[in-house]
Write a protein that holds these residues in place. Structure first.
Motif, PDB file in Angstrom:
ATOM      1  N   GLY A  28       1.333  -6.599   0.051  1.00 23.59           N
ATOM      2  CA  GLY A  28       0.083  -7.015   0.124  1.00 23.59           C
ATOM      3  C   GLY A  28      -0.468  -7.174  -1.325  1.00 23.59           C
ATOM      4  N   ASP A  81       0.325  -7.621   5.726  1.00 20.63           N
ATOM      5  CA  ASP A  81       1.044  -7.360   6.963  1.00 20.63           C
ATOM      6  C   ASP A  81       0.925  -8.335   8.067  1.00 20.63           C
ATOM      7  N   ASP A 118      -6.324   1.005  -4.361  1.00 18.89           N
ATOM      8  CA  ASP A 118      -7.271   1.497  -3.577  1.00 18.89           C
ATOM      9  C   ASP A 118      -7.941   2.795  -4.052  1.00 18.89           C
ATOM     10  N   GLY A 162      -0.620  -0.398  -4.658  1.00 20.96           N
ATOM     11  CA  GLY A 162      -1.636  -0.743  -3.796  1.00 20.96           C
ATOM     12  C   GLY A 162      -2.352   0.492  -3.501  1.00 20.96           C
ATOM     13  N   GLY A 205      -7.464  -3.339  -3.522  1.00 25.65           N
ATOM     14  CA  GLY A 205      -6.966  -4.549  -4.369  1.00 25.65           C
ATOM     15  C   GLY A 205      -7.712  -5.688  -4.440  1.00 25.65           C
ATOM     16  N   GLU A 211      -9.912  -7.031  -7.830  1.00 22.00           N
ATOM     17  CA  GLU A 211      -9.547  -8.374  -8.043  1.00 22.00           C
ATOM     18  C   GLU A 211     -10.756  -9.043  -8.262  1.00 22.00           C
ATOM     19  N   GLY A 249       0.697  -1.099   0.047  1.00 21.45           N
ATOM     20  CA  GLY A 249       0.037   0.108   0.010  1.00 21.45           C
ATOM     21  C   GLY A 249       0.765   1.377  -0.114  1.00 21.45           C
TER      22      GLY A 249
HETATM   23  O1  KG4 Z   1       1.855  -4.933   2.637  1.00 20.14           O
HETATM   24  P1  KG4 Z   1       0.213  -4.465   2.792  1.00 20.14           P
HETATM   25  O2  KG4 Z   1      -0.705  -5.295   3.781  1.00 20.14           O
HETATM   26  O3  KG4 Z   1       0.400  -3.048   3.792  1.00 20.14           O
HETATM   27  C1  KG4 Z   1       1.471  -2.165   3.459  1.00 20.14           C
HETATM   28  O4  KG4 Z   1       2.536  -2.205   4.185  1.00 20.14           O
HETATM   29  O5  KG4 Z   1       1.136  -1.214   2.866  1.00 20.14           O
HETATM   30  O6  KG4 Z   1      -0.565  -3.912   1.497  1.00 20.14           O
HETATM   31  C2  KG4 Z   1      -1.740  -3.346   1.521  1.00 20.14           C
HETATM   32  C3  KG4 Z   1      -2.161  -3.242   0.000  1.00 20.14           C
HETATM   33  C4  KG4 Z   1      -3.547  -2.428  -0.077  1.00 20.14           C
HETATM   34  O7  KG4 Z   1      -3.304  -1.544  -1.185  1.00 20.14           O
HETATM   35  C5  KG4 Z   1      -4.337  -3.546  -0.676  1.00 20.14           C
HETATM   36  O8  KG4 Z   1      -5.393  -3.002  -1.447  1.00 20.14           O
HETATM   37  C6  KG4 Z   1      -3.466  -4.339  -1.381  1.00 20.14           C
HETATM   38  O9  KG4 Z   1      -2.148  -4.373  -0.625  1.00 20.14           O
HETATM   39  N1  KG4 Z   1      -4.009  -5.584  -1.714  1.00 20.14           N
HETATM   40  C7  KG4 Z   1      -4.115  -6.323  -2.868  1.00 20.14           C
HETATM   41  C8  KG4 Z   1      -4.683  -7.580  -2.644  1.00 20.14           C
HETATM   42  N2  KG4 Z   1      -4.647  -7.865  -1.228  1.00 20.14           N
HETATM   43  C9  KG4 Z   1      -4.336  -6.707  -0.649  1.00 20.14           C
HETATM   44  N3  KG4 Z   1      -3.990  -5.649  -4.098  1.00 20.14           N
HETATM   45  C10 KG4 Z   1      -4.075  -6.697  -5.187  1.00 20.14           C
HETATM   46  N4  KG4 Z   1      -4.771  -7.865  -4.977  1.00 20.14           N
HETATM   47  C11 KG4 Z   1      -4.975  -8.300  -3.776  1.00 20.14           C
HETATM   48  N5  KG4 Z   1      -5.370  -9.647  -3.552  1.00 20.14           N
END
Ligand code: KG4
Ligand code: ZN
Length: 345
Positions: free
Chosen positions: A275, A307, A176, A172, A189, A193, A146
């Protein structure tokens, strides 16, 4: 060639704590084995605001942290007295959120007289594909979350060469924002999907940002183009098709550039973390492109993409085995460069 699985690990139980954003998580690791990885997500709380409210996130971490630690101990079937060291995210992230985890770690460290170490959240994502899997160094890592979008040449633990990065929104973040623009839920995300479902094409074409050759990305034009498209079509917008076009624009540019950077930097393996790494379309594209280019593709296991504290315990176990620890002055940081302390392989 060195494999992370053969690296020196902390000899004992490491408790990992992660509270940098909107997931409260605790994990127990013994040597190189993850024994538990408990995650309490705040997604349902922040959904009502369409994004993360930092003050609400910090308060929710305060409420959940002890429960998460207890649950991680229970699932690992050990007592708190058996924990030998603590690894906690202290950078980068939301200050209020990070403070909850770091304060819990300091309190436990003081009362149990055990060492603790502050962990860089992005380094933890970078090394997460290597939990329970073997990978050689150097390799390339595409990290998509994100807050970050980076292509990194991982020469060693602690020796990270940034080959490409986003010049504006993270992947991400773009997903969003785009989801919000077409009325899909938060986080965007997974919502995109799901909405794109089984589609394989769309009547809408959206921009891919920077023109090559480059390993950098730009995603901010995507949400603007999507907004224009949504305004033009109004209630006649076909939301699944728009979602597919967004997902396609983001995932195609990510996979093309990551594979190009991997090839050009002479690496024969590519890892995927963060993510957005949970996205099936992205994984499928990378699997195909890596196959075609003779590159070994090693995505983080799904449970370690968004995370989680297992990835924090993982870095703690590697770094503390090499003698690193922090003292009670450890601070928290909203922004931070990647660590440069190298670990001997
Ligand atoms: O790594 P993370 O959990 O948190 C940060 O460190 O930012 O990433 C969160 C991001 C969000 O923008 C969310 O929309 C995205 O990961 N995300 C995805 C999926 N699952 C989570 N994006 C695309 N497809 C997914 N299945
Ligand atoms: Zn993250």
């Amino acid at each position: 060639m060195t494999f992370l699985k053969l690296m020196k690990r902390f000899e004992g139980y490491v408790l990992g704590i992660e509270t940098s954003c909107d997931e409260t998580s605790a994990s127990v690791m013994f040597h190189d084995k993850i024994l538990s990885n408990f995650i309490a997500s705040q997604t349902n709380l922040h959904k009502q605001w369409g994004g993360i409210v930092p003050e609400a996130a910090a308060r929710k971490h305060t409420e959940a942290i002890t429960l998460c630690i207890n649950e991680a101990l229970l699932q690992a079937d050990i007592q708190i007295s058996q924990i030998n060291a603590i690894a906690v995210t202290n950078r980068p992230g939301l200050i209020g959120s990070l403070s909850v985890g770091v304060t819990a770690a300091k309190t436990l460290s003081m009362s149990k007289q055990i060492p603790f170490l502050g962990i860089h959240h992005i380094e933890a994502h970078i090394l997460s594909p290597l939990i329970n899997q073997s990978v050689s160094f150097p390799h390339c890592c595409l990290i998509v979350s994100g807050g970050h979008t980076l292509i990194i040449k991982v020469n060693k633990v602690g020796n990270y060469q940034i080959l490409g990065r986003t010049i504006d929104d993270a992947a991400g973040e773009a997903l969003d924002k785009c989801a919000r623009a077409i009325g899909l839920g938060y986080p965007g995300g997974p919502a995109i999907e799901q909405a794109a479902g089984g589609l394989t094409s769309s009547p809408y074409s959206l921009p891919r940002g920077l023109k090559g050759p480059t390993y950098d990305f730009s995603f901010s034009g995507l949400k603007t183009a999507l907004r224009v498209l949504a305004e033009k079509h109004g209630k006649h917008l076909d939301v699944p098709s728009a979602a597919w076009s967004v997902e396609e624009a983001v995932t195609s540019v990510l996979s093309e550039r990551a594979v190009a950077a991997c090839k050009d930097s002479g690496c024969n393996s590519l890892t995927l973390a963060g993510g957005v790494a949970a996205n099936k379309n992205l994984r499928n594209k990378l699997t195909k492109e890596c196959d075609a280019n003779n590159i070994q593709f090693i995505p983080a296991p799904n449970e370690f993409c968004t995370d989680n504290a297992a990835m924090i315990a993982n870095v703690g176990s590697i770094r503390m085995a090499n003698g690193q620890s922090d003292n009670l002055n450890l601070d928290v940081f909203a922004r931070a460069e990647l660590p440069t302390e190298e670990v001997d392989l």
